[in-house]
Motif scaffolding. Structure first.
Motif, PDB file in Angstrom:
ATOM      1  N   ILE A 141      43.518  46.998  27.392  1.00  0.00           N
ATOM      2  CA  ILE A 141      44.467  46.030  27.952  1.00  0.00           C
ATOM      3  C   ILE A 141      44.177  45.830  29.436  1.00  0.00           C
ATOM      4  O   ILE A 141      44.096  44.721  29.933  1.00  0.00           O
ATOM      5  N   SER A 142      44.021  46.934  30.133  1.00  0.00           N
ATOM      6  CA  SER A 142      43.865  46.866  31.578  1.00  0.00           C
ATOM      7  C   SER A 142      42.423  46.667  32.011  1.00  0.00           C
ATOM      8  O   SER A 142      42.155  46.007  33.011  1.00  0.00           O
ATOM      9  N   GLU A 143      41.495  47.255  31.279  1.00  0.00           N
ATOM     10  CA  GLU A 143      40.121  47.320  31.785  1.00  0.00           C
ATOM     11  C   GLU A 143      39.319  46.050  31.534  1.00  0.00           C
ATOM     12  O   GLU A 143      38.277  45.844  32.153  1.00  0.00           O
ATOM     13  N   THR A 144      39.805  45.212  30.607  1.00  0.00           N
ATOM     14  CA  THR A 144      39.077  43.979  30.298  1.00  0.00           C
ATOM     15  C   THR A 144      38.842  43.139  31.556  1.00  0.00           C
ATOM     16  O   THR A 144      37.740  42.639  31.785  1.00  0.00           O
ATOM     17  N   GLY A 145      39.888  42.999  32.375  1.00  0.00           N
ATOM     18  CA  GLY A 145      39.777  42.196  33.592  1.00  0.00           C
ATOM     19  C   GLY A 145      38.704  42.725  34.527  1.00  0.00           C
ATOM     20  O   GLY A 145      37.950  41.955  35.134  1.00  0.00           O
ATOM     21  N   SER A 146      38.599  44.048  34.628  1.00  0.00           N
ATOM     22  CA  SER A 146      37.601  44.650  35.513  1.00  0.00           C
ATOM     23  C   SER A 146      36.196  44.329  35.036  1.00  0.00           C
ATOM     24  O   SER A 146      35.312  43.989  35.830  1.00  0.00           O
ATOM     25  N   VAL A 147      35.982  44.432  33.731  1.00  0.00           N
ATOM     26  CA  VAL A 147      34.661  44.125  33.172  1.00  0.00           C
ATOM     27  C   VAL A 147      34.294  42.681  33.498  1.00  0.00           C
ATOM     28  O   VAL A 147      33.174  42.383  33.932  1.00  0.00           O
ATOM     29  N   GLU A 148      35.263  41.774  33.321  1.00  0.00           N
ATOM     30  CA  GLU A 148      34.996  40.358  33.566  1.00  0.00           C
ATOM     31  C   GLU A 148      34.632  40.108  35.028  1.00  0.00           C
ATOM     32  O   GLU A 148      33.684  39.374  35.334  1.00  0.00           O
ATOM     33  N   ALA A 149      35.371  40.766  35.931  1.00  0.00           N
ATOM     34  CA  ALA A 149      35.109  40.563  37.357  1.00  0.00           C
ATOM     35  C   ALA A 149      33.731  41.093  37.744  1.00  0.00           C
ATOM     36  O   ALA A 149      33.007  40.476  38.531  1.00  0.00           O
ATOM     37  N   GLU A 150      33.365  42.245  37.192  1.00  0.00           N
ATOM     38  CA  GLU A 150      32.067  42.830  37.528  1.00  0.00           C
ATOM     39  C   GLU A 150      30.918  41.947  37.023  1.00  0.00           C
ATOM     40  O   GLU A 150      29.916  41.745  37.719  1.00  0.00           O
ATOM     41  N   LYS A 151      31.096  41.412  35.814  1.00  0.00           N
ATOM     42  CA  LYS A 151      30.046  40.530  35.283  1.00  0.00           C
ATOM     43  C   LYS A 151      29.932  39.255  36.122  1.00  0.00           C
ATOM     44  O   LYS A 151      28.831  38.747  36.345  1.00  0.00           O
ATOM     45  N   LEU A 152      31.080  38.756  36.575  1.00  0.00           N
ATOM     46  CA  LEU A 152      31.053  37.560  37.431  1.00  0.00           C
ATOM     47  C   LEU A 152      30.291  37.850  38.724  1.00  0.00           C
ATOM     48  O   LEU A 152      29.400  37.090  39.128  1.00  0.00           O
ATOM     49  N   ALA A 153      30.623  38.973  39.357  1.00  0.00           N
ATOM     50  CA  ALA A 153      29.964  39.314  40.615  1.00  0.00           C
ATOM     51  C   ALA A 153      28.458  39.459  40.411  1.00  0.00           C
ATOM     52  O   ALA A 153      27.657  38.959  41.208  1.00  0.00           O
ATOM     53  N   ILE A 154      28.086  40.123  39.317  1.00  0.00           N
ATOM     54  CA  ILE A 154      26.656  40.332  39.049  1.00  0.00           C
ATOM     55  C   ILE A 154      25.947  38.994  38.853  1.00  0.00           C
ATOM     56  O   ILE A 154      24.867  38.755  39.407  1.00  0.00           O
ATOM     57  N   ASN A 172      39.215  33.386  48.334  1.00  0.00           N
ATOM     58  CA  ASN A 172      39.956  33.601  47.106  1.00  0.00           C
ATOM     59  C   ASN A 172      39.947  32.367  46.228  1.00  0.00           C
ATOM     60  O   ASN A 172      39.847  32.452  45.010  1.00  0.00           O
ATOM     61  N   LYS A 173      40.050  31.194  46.862  1.00  0.00           N
ATOM     62  CA  LYS A 173      40.045  29.967  46.065  1.00  0.00           C
ATOM     63  C   LYS A 173      38.735  29.834  45.291  1.00  0.00           C
ATOM     64  O   LYS A 173      38.720  29.506  44.105  1.00  0.00           O
ATOM     65  N   ALA A 174      37.614  30.122  45.979  1.00  0.00           N
ATOM     66  CA  ALA A 174      36.315  30.043  45.308  1.00  0.00           C
ATOM     67  C   ALA A 174      36.230  31.081  44.194  1.00  0.00           C
ATOM     68  O   ALA A 174      35.736  30.810  43.098  1.00  0.00           O
ATOM     69  N   PHE A 175      36.748  32.281  44.479  1.00  0.00           N
ATOM     70  CA  PHE A 175      36.705  33.370  43.498  1.00  0.00           C
ATOM     71  C   PHE A 175      37.510  33.011  42.248  1.00  0.00           C
ATOM     72  O   PHE A 175      37.036  33.143  41.117  1.00  0.00           O
TER      73      PHE A 175
END
Lengths: 419, 307
Positions: free
Chosen positions: A70-83, A313-316
């Motif tokens: 539930i919680s960790e999905t968002g983190s995975v998505e953000a890390e993949k975006l950054a990469i 933040n807007k771009a992010f």
């Protein structure tokens, strides 16, 4: 290696690099010219990490199954975006990042196992991962033994510091003290009721809150209570709070309990637009499950809100929604997870090397000006300098920014006088 | 409790009594479906929590369908959702009984393992379909907020709803079990399966229906719980421990026992929670239950069964 226009085996490659190095030593000509602008792999990777002339491997280690997904999905998505963004910009030291994702499955021994696999078998140059303190504590000895680098995104209780970990979320004093000062000054609060789920983070955080309220400010804590993780019945404590009438309810309840707590609070006629409630555990992610109408008016104290009004933040937010769908929400931890790959890139480039020891040593004072939360900098204790903000929950599941500290708050994982 | 007026204390105690009543209703709703299956068929359904959550997701889908395509009927969606939850969980129950459970009637321990596996499968299905995050189920306006009986006494409307629903379902179940032909057959099979078969009761069919009915009630309960708790793929796990506690403590084969045990545990827990803290209350309640089960392993109420 396409300049040679032939297939070459690994042994030949090693030989060629050896000859090249010998040649450059003999004639003083740089072999680097053969590899365009990027430095030679042998120079920036002396410990056998998974770095080639064109790629570098990193690990992503979160729960994508089990309770914590539930919680960790968002983190995975953000890390993949950054990469993917870093790769578009040309990667790190000229190498594209390839990620290997492992599933911790909400199970702490599994986290340790997978961490070992990433470090020993895959030889990744860094790992973005973990969410709960329990999972971080499980992998810490692995990272220290096999000398890996972990970028850990969650706000947590502090009382930890490691050469092998960069904590991109806030530690407890950063998150708590500024928020308490704000509510004491702004709301004239005198009495507090502390609530939490029964495990280390809420207990340590409430301990810091209590010390600050009672010892430093001379105010009163009228109640302090903990509920087993997953508890779904809060009517009794709601009645108790109605009797004690605290100025501020300070709630650190997590997971499914959160939803039950706010729904029952609302049903019991406690109007959070009149009763001040401060939480440090409800991000925009959690609010989706709780429902904005059940928590509207509550104050959250953390370092990032999706609604922050700045260009970064807007771009992010736009990039995140483009990659993961227009309905995505971004909470504090998701943003902190996004910082991980960027901070690692900046640190590697500062160190001029992927070697773990050099990255760890170069980490202090690495800054990231493109952070959605504004500007962050790594402290010598491997935590981040960051601003603390107070937001007020809106009915649509977002926060309005109410207050932010003027300066960056210094991370203090071992706070004196608060233990 | 110095410093409080008599009126304040009075109103808190009445609200606290109501809190206990809500907890009692929640326990009964959770446990009834499990008790029917466990008690009447001897099958321990470890996937009970997932049947609950299926009901919750049906409610979630319903709330979206109604708000998008049938906004005029939105206030009534919750009732429709509960009926659909019953049907969905019941049908799934029927399928599971046919595909899995009926092959294992003579191996009770294996049903434990099989249904536990099923619960993991269902959790992952929910996760794949609805995503790993919690979903928020919006309530129609009339179910939110509280009634003010006096200046200081507030009664939660959704609490009243849960209490009413529990009474309705309990009475319905009792009528079915003790006043209908089907109930008579179920009880006959519980008492002596072989003999029931010999006198012409279709035990296969009765078993299937019993299992489906128990699962259907779980679905209704799950639908009702969207008002008080969270809806996520693994939320069923939050309820399963309390559910088993209630059923085992009550005596596995007695529905009266289930209700009595739900009452005892809920009152003990909510009173203790008021005077102590949440975690401590839970520990003391669990210790009490363990102690009583040591003295009386068969639970509070026992039905005589021919072995």
């Amino acid at each position: 290696m396409s300049i040679y226009n032939i297939d070459i085996t690994r042994r030949q490659l090693i030989k060629m690099i050896g000859q090249g190095a010998a040649a450059s030593a003999l004639f003083g000509t740089g072999i680097q010219s053969a590899f365009a602008a990027s430095p030679a792999t042998s120079a920036i990777n002396t410990t056998g990490l998974a770095v080639t002339d064109t790629t570098v491997k990193v690990g992503i280690l979160h729960s994508i199954t089990g309770t914590m997904s539930i919680s960790e999905t968002g983190s995975v998505e953000a890390e993949k975006l950054a990469i993917s963004q870093i790769n578009e910009m040309g990667g790190v030291l000229g190498r594209k990042i390839e990620f290997i994702q492992e599933d911790g499955a909400s199970d702490w021994p599994t986290f340790a196992e997978k961490a070992k696999k990433l470090l020993v078998q895959d030889k990744v140059a860094a790992v973005m991962g973990c969410w709960t303190s329990a999972s971080r504590k499980a992998v810490l000895p692995v990272f220290e033994q096999y000398n890996g680098m972990l970028y850990y995104p969650t706000f947590y209780e502090g009382l930890e510091q490691s050469k092998n970990v960069i904590y991109t979320g806030q530690e407890a004093t950063q998150q708590i003290i500024a928020g308490l000062d704000w509510v004491i000054k702004e709301k004239g609060a005198k009495t507090f009721y502390l609530l939490g789920s029964d495990y280390i983070w809420p207990r340590t955080s409430n301990k810091i809150a209590r010390k600050h309220i009672v010892d430093k400010k001379g105010l009163t804590v009228v109640g302090e209570e903990y509920f087993p993780l997953g508890s779904t019945q809060f009517n009794s404590v709601i009645n108790k709070m109605k009797l004690k009438k605290p100025d501020v309810i300070y709630a650190i309840i997590v997971g499914g309990s959160n939803v039950a707590f706010y729904k029952q609070l609302k049903a019991a006629g406690v109007d959070l637009t009149k009763q001040t409630l401060v939480t440090i555990s409800v991000t925009e992610d959690e609010m989706q499950g709780i429902g904005g109408e059940n928590i509207v008016g509550a104050y959250a104290c953390m370092k990032y809100f999706q609604s922050l009004d700045n260009a970064n933040n807007k771009a992010f937010v736009a990039a995140f929604k483009k990659m993961w769908g227009p309905d995505s929400v971004i909470g504090d931890v998701t943003q902190a997870a996004y910082l991980g790959p960027w901070l690692w890139k900046a640190t590697v480039e500062k160190a001029g090397s992927f070697d773990i020891d050099k990255v760890a040593a170069a980490s202090p004072d690495v800054e990231f000006k493109g952070a959605p939360e504004g500007y962050v900098r790594i402290h010598p204790n491997h935590h981040l300098w960051s601003k603390t903000r107070v937001g007020r929950a809106r009915v649509d599941g977002q926060y309005d920014l109410i207050y932010e500290t003027a300066d960056l708050v210094e991370p203090d994982p071992f706070p004196k006088g608060y233990q | 409790m110095g410093g409080y007026t008599i009126a304040e204390l009075g109103s808190i105690f009445s609200m606290q009594a109501f809190a206990g009543l809500i907890l009692f209703s929640v326990f009964v709703l959770m446990a009834l479906g499990l008790a029917i299956i466990f008690g009447q068929m001897g099958v321990i359904n470890m996937a009970h929590g997932e049947f609950l959550i299926l009901g919750a997701y049906v409610t979630y889908v319903c709330s979206h369908v109604f708000s998008h395509w049938l906004p005029w009927a939105y206030p009534g969606y919750f009732i429709v959702a509960m009926l659909l939850a019953f049907v969905a969980s019941g049908l799934l129950g029927l399928l599971v009984e046919w595909a899995l459970v009926r092959h294992l009637y003579h191996r009770p321990l294996d049903t434990l393992l099989a249904t536990w596996g099923l619960s993991l499968v269902l959790q992952q299905v929910f996760r794949s379909v609805f995503g790993a995050r919690e979903v928020g189920v919006e309530l129609p306006e009339w179910l939110m907020g509280s009634l003010s009986l006096s200046d200081t006494i507030q009664v939660q409307i959704n609490g009243l709803f849960v209490v009413g629903l529990t009474i309705l379902i309990s009475v319905g179940t009792f009528l079915l079990m003790f006043r209908s032909r089907w109930g008579l057959q179920v009880r006959a099979i519980t008492a002596n399966r072989t003999m029931s078969g010999a006198v012409g009761i279709n035990t296969r069919k009765v078993d299937a229906l019993t299992f489906a009915f128990g699962c259907g009630i779980a679905g209704i309960a799950g639908s009702a719980f969207t008002m008080i708790g969270s809806t996520s793929p693994s939320a069923g796990q939050l309820y399963i421990v309390d559910t088993f506690l209630v059923v085992v403590f009550g005596g596995a084969q007695s529905l009266v026992g289930t209700i009595a045990s739900a009452f005892t545990i809920s009152q003990a827990q909510s009173t203790l929670e008021f005077f102590l803290s949440g975690s401590t209350a839970k520990v003391i309640t669990l210790l009490g239950v363990i102690g009583l089960l040591m003295l009386r392993p068969q639970g509070l109420f026992v039905l005589k069964v021919r072995k």
